[in-house]
Design a protein around this motif. Structure first.
Motif, PDB file in Angstrom:
ATOM      1  N   SER A   1       0.831  -1.198   0.000  1.00  0.00           N
ATOM      2  CA  SER A   1       0.000   0.000   0.000  1.00  0.00           C
ATOM      3  C   SER A   1       0.870   1.255   0.000  1.00  0.00           C
TER       4      SER A   1
ATOM      5  N   THR B   1      -8.009   2.611   3.169  1.00  0.00           N
ATOM      6  CA  THR B   1      -8.875   3.295   2.202  1.00  0.00           C
ATOM      7  C   THR B   1      -8.961   2.494   0.906  1.00  0.00           C
ATOM      8  N   TRP B   2      -8.518   1.245   0.944  1.00  0.00           N
ATOM      9  CA  TRP B   2      -8.445   0.447  -0.279  1.00  0.00           C
ATOM     10  C   TRP B   2      -9.824   0.152  -0.857  1.00  0.00           C
ATOM     11  N   SER B   3      -9.860   0.049  -2.167  1.00  0.00           N
ATOM     12  CA  SER B   3     -11.072  -0.391  -2.862  1.00  0.00           C
ATOM     13  C   SER B   3     -10.956  -1.878  -3.147  1.00  0.00           C
ATOM     14  N   ALA B   4     -12.065  -2.483  -3.557  1.00  0.00           N
ATOM     15  CA  ALA B   4     -12.039  -3.903  -3.919  1.00  0.00           C
ATOM     16  C   ALA B   4     -11.057  -4.144  -5.061  1.00  0.00           C
TER      17      ALA B   4
ATOM     18  N   GLN C   1      -8.371  -2.435  -5.774  1.00  0.00           N
ATOM     19  CA  GLN C   1      -7.002  -2.324  -5.271  1.00  0.00           C
ATOM     20  C   GLN C   1      -6.591  -3.571  -4.501  1.00  0.00           C
TER      21      GLN C   1
ATOM     22  N   HIS D   1     -17.502   0.851   4.570  1.00  0.00           N
ATOM     23  CA  HIS D   1     -17.383  -0.030   3.403  1.00  0.00           C
ATOM     24  C   HIS D   1     -16.361  -1.132   3.671  1.00  0.00           C
TER      25      HIS D   1
ATOM     26  N   PRO E   1     -14.142  -3.399   1.636  1.00  0.00           N
ATOM     27  CA  PRO E   1     -13.669  -3.684   0.275  1.00  0.00           C
ATOM     28  C   PRO E   1     -13.340  -5.150   0.049  1.00  0.00           C
TER      29      PRO E   1
ATOM     30  N   GLN F   1     -16.427  -7.049  -0.914  1.00  0.00           N
ATOM     31  CA  GLN F   1     -16.752  -6.782  -2.305  1.00  0.00           C
ATOM     32  C   GLN F   1     -15.801  -7.522  -3.237  1.00  0.00           C
TER      33      GLN F   1
END
Length: 358
Positions: A66, A75-78, A80, A117, A119, A122
């Motif tokens: 990261s 703050t990672w998204s799926a 990422q 959220h 991630p 997801q």
């Protein structure tokens, strides 16, 4: 430094903050010191030393990646997370284990901030954590024995038939422990899918008064009814759990609710509870293949095969889409036995009541 503190050293070699600081870490502390907060999370959950070492190394690798990507921790998204898994060239089992670990951390963080959220959830739903398919896996005979022994271990405080405790006398820990053991027993001894176990109703269980136990099931896609016989090791923990469930005045009619209010368990919670019990039983210690609820379902089919049940009948007992699925599972079992050096068809096991099931 004491042994306890030596077991919890961060990746950079520093001793983490005091246990009180770690256990009380809020979301801001997680964002500022994700490595130290993670150590506190490990300590709180009481993982075995070997598991904690592996989890800490996994988390440290994620944080380093990261940082290299210029991403702010947590703050990672799926997408990422999927990119991180791709960058590590991981075996599918390890990709999945990474995703579940991140999912568990975000599940904890969601308790600190509502509607946070997740991630990793997801990523799992989007199949970003899948990778290439692994060969169908089963539990080794010794691993089965360890798990059955864990299932049949006496409850710390069994519910007495003659003097059942009232709802106030059953702690949440006792309630969840009895539920989790019975859930594990049904997944292994009945071969249910996670979705089927989550939706299972009390009225679907046969043999509550004594004798052989079975579950009446109906396929959701075609309405076909079938009966799932339960291996003998399921009976005692399932009855004990249902007694505890009733004594605690649990609402609703779900067999395995998340809480006494009757709310359904989340699928991720089922995976977590199963993993914890597999770890406690010693199944994960030297295992190279992934162990999951699907592995338990596969192993249930293997126990039927070992008992002499034909593939077509096993397909019916597991509620498979067609009879050919039973033959594919049989072929996968034989291939797995050859791969692991076991004699084909393994050793005979006691057959459950109604095992033919055709």
């Amino acid at each position: 430094m004491t042994q306890a503190s030596a077991d919890f050293v961060t990746a950079d070699g520093e001793t983490p903050a005091t246990s009180g600081d770690l256990f009380d870490a809020d979301l801001d502390a997680w964002r500022k010191h994700p490595d130290r907060a993670f150590d506190g999370w490990l300590a709180r959950h009481g993982f075995r030393h070997g598991t904690a070492v592996v989890y800490r190394a996994m988390w440290g690798k994620l944080l380093r990646w990261s940082g290299e990507q210029g991403l702010t921790p947590l703050t990672w998204s799926a997408a990422q997370i999927g990119a991180f898994l791709d960058a590590q060239n991981l075996h599918k089992r390890h990709r999945y284990r990474y995703a579940r670990l991140i999912e568990r951390v975000f599940h904890h963080l969601s308790q600190l901030q509502q509607n946070l959220h997740n991630p990793a959830s997801q990523a799992v739903k989007s199949h970003l954590a899948d990778g290439e398919n692994d060969p169908t896996a089963f539990l080794l005979p010794g691993e089965r024995d360890l798990l059955v022994a864990r299932i049949l271990a006496p409850a710390p405080e069994p519910v007495a038939e003659a003097a059942r405790p009232d709802s106030q006398a059953i702690s949440p820990k006792q309630w969840k422990r009895a539920r989790d053991v019975a859930l594990l027993a049904v997944l292994l001894g009945g071969g249910l899918k996670v979705a089927e176990a989550r939706a299972l109703r009390v009225e679907a269980i046969e043999g509550l008064g004594g004798g052989a136990m079975a579950i009446r099931m109906v396929r959701t896609d075609n309405g076909r009814a079938y009966t799932v016989p339960l291996f003998g090791f399921v009976h005692a923990p399932l009855r004990r759990w249902l007694e505890t469930r009733a004594a605690a005045e649990t609402l609703g009619d779900l067999v395995f609710p998340a809480m006494t209010n009757g709310r359904a368990m989340h699928a991720a919670s089922v995976y977590r509870r199963v993993e914890i019990l597999l770890e406690e039983a010693g199944v994960l210690a030297g295992r190279s293949e992934r162990a999951s609820p699907q592995t338990l379902r596969n192993t249930c089919g293997a126990m039927h095969f070992d008992a002499g049940t034909p593939p077509a009948a096993v397909a019916q007992l597991l509620g498979m889409r067609d009879m050919e699925s039973g033959w594919r599972l049989r072929a996968a079992y034989e291939a797995w036995q050859a791969r692991t050096g076991l004699p084909v068809m393994g050793r005979p096991l006691s057959r459950p009541n109604g095992g033919s099931g055709a």
